[in-house]
Design a protein around this motif. Structure first.
Motif, PDB file in Angstrom:
ATOM      1  N   HIS A 104     -42.663 -86.658  23.421  1.00 38.44           N
ATOM      2  CA  HIS A 104     -41.848 -86.454  22.250  1.00 38.44           C
ATOM      3  C   HIS A 104     -40.434 -87.012  22.059  1.00 38.44           C
ATOM      4  N   ILE A 105     -39.647 -87.096  21.146  1.00 39.45           N
ATOM      5  CA  ILE A 105     -38.345 -87.483  21.427  1.00 39.45           C
ATOM      6  C   ILE A 105     -37.366 -86.458  20.995  1.00 39.45           C
ATOM      7  N   ALA A 106     -36.526 -86.289  21.661  1.00 36.66           N
ATOM      8  CA  ALA A 106     -35.443 -85.335  21.170  1.00 36.66           C
ATOM      9  C   ALA A 106     -34.090 -86.181  21.497  1.00 36.66           C
ATOM     10  N   ILE A 107     -32.914 -85.779  20.741  1.00 31.90           N
ATOM     11  CA  ILE A 107     -31.689 -86.455  21.136  1.00 31.90           C
ATOM     12  C   ILE A 107     -30.858 -85.298  21.561  1.00 31.90           C
ATOM     13  N   ILE A 108     -30.267 -85.516  22.804  1.00 33.01           N
ATOM     14  CA  ILE A 108     -29.365 -84.667  23.589  1.00 33.01           C
ATOM     15  C   ILE A 108     -28.143 -85.392  23.758  1.00 33.01           C
ATOM     16  N   GLU A 109     -27.027 -84.518  23.446  1.00 31.51           N
ATOM     17  CA  GLU A 109     -25.779 -84.996  23.744  1.00 31.51           C
ATOM     18  C   GLU A 109     -25.163 -84.138  24.890  1.00 31.51           C
ATOM     19  N   THR A 110     -24.715 -85.219  25.655  1.00 28.51           N
ATOM     20  CA  THR A 110     -24.037 -84.383  27.077  1.00 28.51           C
ATOM     21  C   THR A 110     -23.271 -85.562  27.738  1.00 28.51           C
ATOM     22  N   ASP A 111     -22.789 -85.170  28.821  1.00 29.27           N
ATOM     23  CA  ASP A 111     -22.116 -86.221  29.822  1.00 29.27           C
ATOM     24  C   ASP A 111     -22.752 -86.480  31.079  1.00 29.27           C
ATOM     25  N   THR A 112     -23.916 -85.446  31.187  1.00 29.18           N
ATOM     26  CA  THR A 112     -24.385 -85.472  32.332  1.00 29.18           C
ATOM     27  C   THR A 112     -26.038 -85.788  32.168  1.00 29.18           C
ATOM     28  N   PRO A 113     -26.341 -86.796  32.076  1.00 31.61           N
ATOM     29  CA  PRO A 113     -27.927 -87.256  31.779  1.00 31.61           C
ATOM     30  C   PRO A 113     -28.871 -86.700  32.855  1.00 31.61           C
ATOM     31  N   GLU A 114     -30.036 -86.759  32.340  1.00 34.53           N
ATOM     32  CA  GLU A 114     -31.095 -86.412  33.562  1.00 34.53           C
ATOM     33  C   GLU A 114     -31.972 -87.645  33.528  1.00 34.53           C
ATOM     34  N   PRO A 115     -32.811 -87.446  34.558  1.00 38.95           N
ATOM     35  CA  PRO A 115     -33.903 -88.591  34.803  1.00 38.95           C
ATOM     36  C   PRO A 115     -34.710 -88.437  33.607  1.00 38.95           C
ATOM     37  N   GLY A 116     -35.013 -89.847  32.892  1.00 39.40           N
ATOM     38  CA  GLY A 116     -36.078 -89.838  31.901  1.00 39.40           C
ATOM     39  C   GLY A 116     -35.435 -89.862  30.609  1.00 39.40           C
ATOM     40  N   TRP A 117     -33.968 -89.733  30.600  1.00 36.65           N
ATOM     41  CA  TRP A 117     -33.409 -89.881  29.408  1.00 36.65           C
ATOM     42  C   TRP A 117     -32.972 -91.389  29.122  1.00 36.65           C
ATOM     43  N   VAL A 118     -32.700 -91.901  27.947  1.00 39.92           N
ATOM     44  CA  VAL A 118     -32.449 -93.228  27.662  1.00 39.92           C
ATOM     45  C   VAL A 118     -31.323 -93.322  26.484  1.00 39.92           C
ATOM     46  N   LYS A 119     -30.078 -93.743  26.955  1.00 39.07           N
ATOM     47  CA  LYS A 119     -28.870 -93.631  26.296  1.00 39.07           C
ATOM     48  C   LYS A 119     -29.161 -94.462  24.804  1.00 39.07           C
ATOM     49  N   LEU A 120     -28.623 -93.638  23.789  1.00 40.21           N
ATOM     50  CA  LEU A 120     -28.594 -94.445  22.447  1.00 40.21           C
ATOM     51  C   LEU A 120     -27.365 -95.266  22.437  1.00 40.21           C
ATOM     52  N   LYS A 121     -27.802 -96.419  21.690  1.00 37.32           N
ATOM     53  CA  LYS A 121     -26.749 -97.407  21.311  1.00 37.32           C
ATOM     54  C   LYS A 121     -26.004 -96.896  20.244  1.00 37.32           C
ATOM     55  N   SER A 122     -24.716 -97.228  20.111  1.00 35.55           N
ATOM     56  CA  SER A 122     -23.789 -96.899  19.161  1.00 35.55           C
ATOM     57  C   SER A 122     -24.331 -97.141  17.939  1.00 35.55           C
ATOM     58  N   THR A 123     -24.970 -98.046  17.482  1.00 40.65           N
ATOM     59  CA  THR A 123     -25.626 -98.555  16.238  1.00 40.65           C
ATOM     60  C   THR A 123     -26.868 -97.615  15.959  1.00 40.65           C
TER      61      THR A 123
END
Length: 151
Positions: free
Chosen positions: A11-30
């Motif tokens: 499933h997709i969740a959006i997380i805001e953090t400065d310390t990403p975990e493995p398996g997370w994909v960074k959102l583009k600014s757009t």
């Protein structure tokens, strides 16, 4: 602080953090931060399921889909009649034949006794349907009449 797609559980969740975990994909600014607009494709990549739509349009479309699904899966309300409404679905001749047959056919007598004791008659109840089918089996109603009474 950066935003990431958490796709680890399918499933997709959006997380805001400065310390990403493995398996997370960074959102583009757009990219939108509305997780509901995204899905995983067959390759496990995040794709926008509503390209070209605003977040407001996406939320409206999702609400519409949910309402349609709720309506299609909602149980229909039972078709309930008073005893008089139910008996009025029969002709007087049919009722006379049923009451006459009840004097010699115990199953018909049981059906009529249950009808007398009932608070109401649910046309979808298996006992109602079975009782009417027993009247048809006894030759008191045609199968077409049974369907008319149940309609």
């Amino acid at each position: 602080m950066n935003a990431y797609f958490d796709i680890r559980n399918g499933h997709i969740a959006i997380i805001e953090t400065d310390t990403p975990e493995p398996g997370w994909v960074k959102l583009k600014s757009t990219q939108s931060r509305l997780a509901a607009r995204y899905r995983l494709d067959d390759d496990g990549k995040v794709v926008d399921a509503y390209p070209g739509k605003t977040d407001e349009e996406v939320l409206a479309a999702i609400a519409e889909q949910q309402a349609a699904q709720a309506q299609s899966t909602a149980p229909s309300s039972p078709r309930v009649l008073t005893k008089l409404q139910f008996l009025n679905r029969f002709t007087n001749e049919e009722l006379a034949a049923v009451y006459t047959a009840a004097k010699t056919n115990v199953l018909i007598e049981v059906f009529m006794d249950k009808l007398k004791l009932a608070q109401e008659v649910n046309l979808d109840d298996p006992q109602t349907v079975g009782g009417l089918q027993s009247l048809a089996a006894a030759g008191l109603l045609s199968e077409a009449r049974v369907q008319e009474v149940l309609a």
